[in-house]
Design an enzyme around this catalytic site. Structure first.
Site, short mmCIF file in Angstrom:
data_model
loop_
_atom_site.label_atom_id
_atom_site.label_comp_id
_atom_site.label_asym_id
_atom_site.label_seq_id
_atom_site.Cartn_x
_atom_site.Cartn_y
_atom_site.Cartn_z
N CYS A 17 0.70 -1.69 -0.01
CA CYS A 17 -0.64 0.64 0.01
C CYS A 17 0.81 0.89 0.09
O CYS A 17 0.31 2.26 -0.23
CB CYS A 17 -0.35 -0.07 1.05
SG CYS A 17 -2.48 -1.54 1.11
N GLY A 139 -11.10 -13.40 -13.38
CA GLY A 139 -9.79 -12.91 -13.01
C GLY A 139 -9.58 -11.86 -14.67
O GLY A 139 -9.69 -12.04 -15.60
#
EC number: 2.7.9.3
Length: 347
Positions: A17, A139
């Site tokens: 992140c 996906g």
């Protein structure tokens, strides 16, 4: 090159992140009148910087939709996939919901890294999905210059139980379910500063599922909830305060911290995302030492849940947390907003 000798973090410029676009730049990207789509059933969009979008189906149930992906924060392919998936699924729990399915997002430098390594990454993601009780149902993949993995996740939540940043209230106590310092410890490892006794600690925390969020949402006194990720505790707490029109007082000593984190900060193991977070949110803080600032702005990957809880619900929240093996201590409180005072005060 064998799968055991590969170092995934050497193939990316960012990590976890911490590779998020800075809040300041993101504000410029999202600042558009056309971004304000008006639909009365869209309960949560991007106006309050919540963890996911929420759409009311009109039957007492709402759909939660989120996506999250990033570059490797660890070298082990399976762990990278597991962490990335755990982090993405967390957004559903942070809104008070239950995940029901996920699809994968994969970017892979096919001329640099073998497809067998990518398979290990997706297996790690599938393992996390099984932990959450959902299928990795499909996906999309692209040939990319750096490895990227994550999920788009769909969840459901009783509409009356949706937890938003803007629903926090003055008088709430603040609780954090995981220790801070993930960005610091992973940076220390890259700099070869990490002590043997601290090896694997950050990975263990990042792989810990925030599944307790769905149970916290059923407690009336839990007024708001978010997960602490790339913008650090300061960033995500500031967004909660801004959304709800309150201010926060935080007890620094009460904040759970990973072992050795303050020592590693002094040694310079501070990720680049820390400075970007401070540049975006530092003006909302009161005065504090540099090392305190560096921990509060440390970008977390798959971090814990930040809860705003009315005092009368504290015992029930702690009891629920204990059922999931979580020991909670209040780290601060929310107070009415007053002009001229820092949005987040550290004591």
């Amino acid at each position: 090159m064998s799968e055991n000798s590969i170092r995934l973090t050497q193939y990316s410029h960012g990590a976890g992140c911490g590779c998020k676009i800075s809040p300041k730049v993101l504000e410029t990207i999202l600042h558009s009148e056309q971004a304000k789509f008006v639909d009365p059933n869209l309960l949560v969009g991007n106006e309050t910087r919540d963890d996911a979008a929420v759409y009311d189906l009109g039957n007492g149930t709402s759909v939660i939709s989120t996506t999250d992906f990033f570059m490797p924060i660890v070298d082990n392919p399976f762990d990278f996939g597991r962490i990335a998936a755990t982090n993405a699924i967390s957004d559903i729990f942070a809104m008070g919901g239950k995940p029901i399915m996920a699809i994968a997002i994969l970017g892979w430098p096919i001329n640099k890294l073998s497809p067998e390594i990518a398979r290990e990454v997706t297996e790690g993601g599938r393992y996390a999905c099984r932990q959450a009780g959902i299928a990795l149902a499909g996906g999309h993949s692209i040939d990319a210059t750096e490895p990227i993995f994550g999920l788009a996740v769909t969840g459901i939540v009783p509409t009356e139980r949706v937890k938003k940043n803007s629903t926090a209230q003055a008088g709430c106590k603040l609780f954090l379910t995981k220790p801070l310092g993930i960005g610091v410890l992973t940076t220390a490892e890259k700099k070869s500063l990490l002590k043997p006794e601290h090896q694997g600690l950050a990975t263990e925390v990042m792989c810990r599922m925030n599944i307790a969020g769905a149970s916290f949402a059923n407690i009336e006194g839990v007024k708001a909830m978010t997960d602490v990720t790339g913008f650090g505790l300061l960033g995500h707490l500031s967004e909660m305060c801004q959304g709800a029109g309150v201010q926060a007082r935080v007890d620094y000593d009460a904040i759970p911290k990973l072992p050795g984190v303050e020592e590693y900060i002094k040694l310079g193991a501070v990720p680049g995302g820390t400075e970007r977070n401070f540049a975006s949110y530092g003006h909302l803080m009161g005065e504090m030492p540099r090392e305190v600032r560096d921990l509060l702005c440390d970008p977390q990957t798959s971090g814990g849940l930040l809860l705003a809880v009315m005092p009368e619900a504290e015992n029930e929240v702690k009891a629920t947390a204990a059922e999931f093996g979580i020991e909670l201590t209040a780290i601060g409180e929310l107070v009415p907003a007053r002009g001229g005072r820092a949005m987040v005060e550290i004591r």
